[in-house]
Design a protein around this motif. Structure first.
Motif, PDB file in Angstrom:
ATOM      1  N   ALA A 119       0.834  -1.203   0.000  1.00  0.00           N
ATOM      2  CA  ALA A 119       0.000   0.000   0.000  1.00  0.00           C
ATOM      3  C   ALA A 119       0.871   1.256   0.000  1.00  0.00           C
ATOM      4  O   ALA A 119       0.561   2.249  -0.674  1.00  0.00           O
ATOM      5  CB  ALA A 119      -0.921  -0.002   1.217  1.00  0.00           C
ATOM      6  N   HIS A 120       1.973   1.210   0.740  1.00  0.00           N
ATOM      7  CA  HIS A 120       2.907   2.352   0.761  1.00  0.00           C
ATOM      8  C   HIS A 120       3.477   2.583  -0.649  1.00  0.00           C
ATOM      9  O   HIS A 120       3.538   3.720  -1.124  1.00  0.00           O
ATOM     10  CB  HIS A 120       4.022   2.068   1.782  1.00  0.00           C
ATOM     11  CG  HIS A 120       5.112   3.089   1.782  1.00  0.00           C
ATOM     12  ND1 HIS A 120       5.214   4.076   2.733  1.00  0.00           N
ATOM     13  CD2 HIS A 120       6.150   3.283   0.943  1.00  0.00           C
ATOM     14  CE1 HIS A 120       6.274   4.825   2.478  1.00  0.00           C
ATOM     15  NE2 HIS A 120       6.857   4.360   1.385  1.00  0.00           N
ATOM     16  N   GLU A 121       3.874   1.498  -1.306  1.00  0.00           N
ATOM     17  CA  GLU A 121       4.450   1.635  -2.660  1.00  0.00           C
ATOM     18  C   GLU A 121       3.384   2.083  -3.657  1.00  0.00           C
ATOM     19  O   GLU A 121       3.662   2.871  -4.564  1.00  0.00           O
ATOM     20  CB  GLU A 121       5.096   0.317  -3.118  1.00  0.00           C
ATOM     21  CG  GLU A 121       6.233  -0.180  -2.233  1.00  0.00           C
ATOM     22  CD  GLU A 121       7.300   0.873  -1.967  1.00  0.00           C
ATOM     23  OE1 GLU A 121       7.533   1.739  -2.826  1.00  0.00           O
ATOM     24  OE2 GLU A 121       7.893   0.846  -0.869  1.00  0.00           O
ATOM     25  N   LEU A 122       2.179   1.585  -3.477  1.00  0.00           N
ATOM     26  CA  LEU A 122       1.066   1.998  -4.345  1.00  0.00           C
ATOM     27  C   LEU A 122       0.825   3.505  -4.190  1.00  0.00           C
ATOM     28  O   LEU A 122       0.483   4.205  -5.153  1.00  0.00           O
ATOM     29  CB  LEU A 122      -0.191   1.205  -3.962  1.00  0.00           C
ATOM     30  CG  LEU A 122      -1.307   1.150  -5.002  1.00  0.00           C
ATOM     31  CD1 LEU A 122      -0.837   0.463  -6.271  1.00  0.00           C
ATOM     32  CD2 LEU A 122      -2.526   0.412  -4.442  1.00  0.00           C
ATOM     33  N   ALA A 123       1.013   4.006  -2.970  1.00  0.00           N
ATOM     34  CA  ALA A 123       0.854   5.445  -2.718  1.00  0.00           C
ATOM     35  C   ALA A 123       1.838   6.248  -3.561  1.00  0.00           C
ATOM     36  O   ALA A 123       1.473   7.274  -4.137  1.00  0.00           O
ATOM     37  CB  ALA A 123       1.068   5.746  -1.243  1.00  0.00           C
ATOM     38  N   HIS A 124       3.084   5.780  -3.646  1.00  0.00           N
ATOM     39  CA  HIS A 124       4.068   6.486  -4.482  1.00  0.00           C
ATOM     40  C   HIS A 124       3.587   6.537  -5.925  1.00  0.00           C
ATOM     41  O   HIS A 124       3.788   7.526  -6.631  1.00  0.00           O
ATOM     42  CB  HIS A 124       5.426   5.774  -4.416  1.00  0.00           C
ATOM     43  CG  HIS A 124       6.152   5.978  -3.118  1.00  0.00           C
ATOM     44  ND1 HIS A 124       6.272   7.216  -2.530  1.00  0.00           N
ATOM     45  CD2 HIS A 124       6.804   5.110  -2.304  1.00  0.00           C
ATOM     46  CE1 HIS A 124       6.965   7.091  -1.399  1.00  0.00           C
ATOM     47  NE2 HIS A 124       7.288   5.831  -1.241  1.00  0.00           N
ATOM     48  N   HIS A 125       2.932   5.453  -6.343  1.00  0.00           N
ATOM     49  CA  HIS A 125       2.394   5.387  -7.705  1.00  0.00           C
ATOM     50  C   HIS A 125       1.253   6.402  -7.866  1.00  0.00           C
ATOM     51  O   HIS A 125       1.242   7.200  -8.807  1.00  0.00           O
ATOM     52  CB  HIS A 125       1.905   3.948  -7.962  1.00  0.00           C
ATOM     53  CG  HIS A 125       1.172   3.759  -9.255  1.00  0.00           C
ATOM     54  ND1 HIS A 125       1.770   3.924 -10.478  1.00  0.00           N
ATOM     55  CD2 HIS A 125      -0.115   3.424  -9.496  1.00  0.00           C
ATOM     56  CE1 HIS A 125       0.883   3.693 -11.433  1.00  0.00           C
ATOM     57  NE2 HIS A 125      -0.272   3.398 -10.865  1.00  0.00           N
ATOM     58  N   VAL A 132       7.411  13.207   1.251  1.00  0.00           N
ATOM     59  CA  VAL A 132       6.767  12.269   0.324  1.00  0.00           C
ATOM     60  C   VAL A 132       6.511  10.920   1.011  1.00  0.00           C
ATOM     61  O   VAL A 132       5.457  10.310   0.850  1.00  0.00           O
ATOM     62  CB  VAL A 132       7.686  12.103  -0.914  1.00  0.00           C
ATOM     63  CG1 VAL A 132       7.338  10.856  -1.699  1.00  0.00           C
ATOM     64  CG2 VAL A 132       7.591  13.336  -1.801  1.00  0.00           C
ATOM     65  N   GLU A 133       7.494  10.482   1.808  1.00  0.00           N
ATOM     66  CA  GLU A 133       7.364   9.181   2.488  1.00  0.00           C
ATOM     67  C   GLU A 133       6.268   9.230   3.557  1.00  0.00           C
ATOM     68  O   GLU A 133       5.542   8.266   3.747  1.00  0.00           O
ATOM     69  CB  GLU A 133       8.702   8.774   3.115  1.00  0.00           C
ATOM     70  CG  GLU A 133       9.818   8.505   2.116  1.00  0.00           C
ATOM     71  CD  GLU A 133       9.502   7.374   1.150  1.00  0.00           C
ATOM     72  OE1 GLU A 133       8.658   6.514   1.461  1.00  0.00           O
ATOM     73  OE2 GLU A 133      10.088   7.358   0.057  1.00  0.00           O
ATOM     74  N   ARG A 134       6.178  10.361   4.258  1.00  0.00           N
ATOM     75  CA  ARG A 134       5.118  10.514   5.262  1.00  0.00           C
ATOM     76  C   ARG A 134       3.745  10.441   4.595  1.00  0.00           C
ATOM     77  O   ARG A 134       2.828   9.791   5.096  1.00  0.00           O
ATOM     78  CB  ARG A 134       5.271  11.876   5.981  1.00  0.00           C
ATOM     79  CG  ARG A 134       5.744  11.744   7.429  1.00  0.00           C
ATOM     80  CD  ARG A 134       5.579  13.034   8.215  1.00  0.00           C
ATOM     81  NE  ARG A 134       6.039  14.225   7.523  1.00  0.00           N
ATOM     82  CZ  ARG A 134       7.298  14.643   7.498  1.00  0.00           C
ATOM     83  NH1 ARG A 134       8.241  13.949   8.132  1.00  0.00           N
ATOM     84  NH2 ARG A 134       7.643  15.735   6.852  1.00  0.00           N
ATOM     85  N   SER A 140      16.332   9.908   4.301  1.00  0.00           N
ATOM     86  CA  SER A 140      15.385  10.061   3.192  1.00  0.00           C
ATOM     87  C   SER A 140      13.983   9.625   3.619  1.00  0.00           C
ATOM     88  O   SER A 140      12.999   9.920   2.942  1.00  0.00           O
ATOM     89  CB  SER A 140      15.834   9.239   1.996  1.00  0.00           C
ATOM     90  OG  SER A 140      15.863   7.877   2.342  1.00  0.00           O
ATOM     91  N   HIS A 141      13.890   8.875   4.745  1.00  0.00           N
ATOM     92  CA  HIS A 141      12.602   8.457   5.297  1.00  0.00           C
ATOM     93  C   HIS A 141      12.512   8.972   6.735  1.00  0.00           C
ATOM     94  O   HIS A 141      13.535   9.104   7.393  1.00  0.00           O
ATOM     95  CB  HIS A 141      12.493   6.921   5.338  1.00  0.00           C
ATOM     96  CG  HIS A 141      12.350   6.299   3.985  1.00  0.00           C
ATOM     97  ND1 HIS A 141      13.319   6.422   3.001  1.00  0.00           N
ATOM     98  CD2 HIS A 141      11.365   5.542   3.445  1.00  0.00           C
ATOM     99  CE1 HIS A 141      12.909   5.780   1.922  1.00  0.00           C
ATOM    100  NE2 HIS A 141      11.739   5.229   2.148  1.00  0.00           N
ATOM    101  N   PRO A 142      11.305   9.216   7.245  1.00  0.00           N
ATOM    102  CA  PRO A 142      11.219   9.500   8.682  1.00  0.00           C
ATOM    103  C   PRO A 142      11.763   8.283   9.436  1.00  0.00           C
ATOM    104  O   PRO A 142      11.680   7.164   8.914  1.00  0.00           O
ATOM    105  CB  PRO A 142       9.710   9.650   8.926  1.00  0.00           C
ATOM    106  CG  PRO A 142       9.088   9.825   7.582  1.00  0.00           C
ATOM    107  CD  PRO A 142       9.976   9.160   6.590  1.00  0.00           C
TER     108      PRO A 142
HETATM  109 ZN   LIG Z   1       8.466   4.955   0.195  1.00  0.00          ZN
END
Ligand SMILES: [Zn+2]
Length: 377
Positions: free
Chosen positions: A226-232, A302-304, A347-349
């Motif tokens: 779901a996290h990766e789908l969000a980037h999409h 973006v990651e948040r 690059s990530h929280p």
């Molecule tokens: Zn990510």
């Protein structure tokens, strides 16, 4: 030593080794620059400019590689092995490094030839170079999953029907067309787990490490998907490229000003003099240090957002927290780095902050949420 202590020790050493590597590199470039080494290495009469640039770039970068080789071995091989993060045989590890070095070196050389070619003919070189390199990085992003990643991993399409169903369901709820998921054989090299959205346009796909499939229960993998789908959904590859392009443009503009200000004092014949290569490298390195917190700040944002999307789409903060706990353990993550370190380098929280975000969803009332800093699990 507890797992947390081991992670702290590991990251403390990795950090100071990286700082040492940086100091050695700056000292190396500085010595070459002020010692006039690049000038002395240049034959008279000078060869054609492009050959001059290529020869100096290869000699200087090989010199640095040799100088920092022991450091790279300690940082990339010895330490990760000692802390159980790497089991790849030494020969294969070296081969991966050779491939990455050759590929990175060839691309960097191409970019350098372009920059020096433009420096010779236009005062607007920084704009043209940034535009061409932006186009190059778009192309590179397109080919990464189909040409570059296969140089380092075997990739197979995801076979697990249950996970495919979950992904289809998630995509339907998010209102997007589902995208392909490929599995990379990370387990041959390491226990570390990860996932990423790669590619652009027709090559866009989610990559999962097989370690994730082996170690995580389905609902936790669903969180990661779901996290990766969000980037999409959020177009993050495109957004990232635009930010990278803007940083490049700014970097080249400032580098042009600094090069014009300093080249005369260092006995160079002008900004386009190939003997100024170590100066140009030094300027780019220092500007890169300035730009890193900007790019990382954007990336954390973006990651948040992707985490928020994943939590809303799966409605399962427990699984999200479980996945974070497992990632932290497998990757020996630094769960709560100092604010300063996170600001400059992450690059990530940090994992603890990502877990706190999910916990707030578990217990929406601020009175019932656990105190900040308390660790889950
Ligand atoms: Zn990510």
């Amino acid at each position: 030593m507890t797992e947390g202590d081991r992670a702290t020790v590991f990251h403390r050493w990795q950090f100071w080794l990286a700082v040492f590597n940086l100091v050695v590199t700056i000292a190396y470039l500085g010595t070459i620059l002020w010692g006039g080494v690049a000038r002395r290495l240049s034959p008279a009469p000078p060869p054609p400019w492009w050959l001059h640039v290529a020869a100096l770039a290869v000699v200087l970068s090989l010199g640095r590689r040799l100088l920092t080789l022991p450091l790279e071995w300690v940082r990339g091989y010895w330490f990760p092995r000692r802390f159980g993060l790497l089991h790849q045989p030494f020969g294969r590890w070296c081969w991966d490094r050779v491939k990455a070095g050759a590929l990175g070196g060839a691309l960097a050389l191409l970019a350098l030839e372009l920059v020096y070619g433009l420096l010779r003919v236009s005062a607007w070189w920084w704009l043209w170079a940034a535009l061409v390199l932006f186009g190059g990085s778009v192309l590179l992003t397109v080919v990464v999953p189909v040409w570059i990643v296969p140089l380092f991993y075997r990739l197979d399409p995801l076979e697990d029907q249950g996970l495919k169903e979950r992904l289809l369901d998630l995509a339907r709820r998010a209102g997007v067309t589902v995208i392909g998921v490929w599995v990379a054989d990370q387990s041959r090299k390491s226990r570390t787990a990860n996932a990423a959205l790669t590619g652009l346009g027709g090559t866009r796909r989610i990559l999962l490490f097989d370690t994730l499939l082996a170690e995580f229960p389905p609902e936790e993998i669903e969180s990661v998907l779901a996290h990766e789908l969000a980037h999409h959904v959020h177009g993050d590859v495109r957004r990232g490229l635009l930010v990278q392009g803007a940083v490049l443009l700014g970097t080249f503009w400032v580098a042009g000003r600094l090069l014009a200000m300093t080249n005369g004092r260092l006995g160079l014949e002008g900004p386009a003099d190939p003997a100024g290569l170590p100066l140009f490298a030094l300027i780019l390195l220092l500007l890169g240090l300035v730009a890193a917190p900007l790019a990382n700040g954007f990336s954390r944002r973006v990651e948040r957002q992707a985490d928020g999307f994943a939590l809303a789409a799966t409605k399962n903060p427990g699984a999200f927290i479980g996945a974070m706990e497992r990632l932290a353990r497998l990757n020996l993550a630094e769960r709560r780095p100092s604010r300063l370190k996170e600001f400059f380098l992450y690059s990530h929280p940090s994992i603890d902050r990502r877990i706190e975000m999910a916990r707030r969803m578990l217990s929406p009332s601020p009175l019932s949420s656990p105190p900040l800093g308390e660790r889950a699990g």
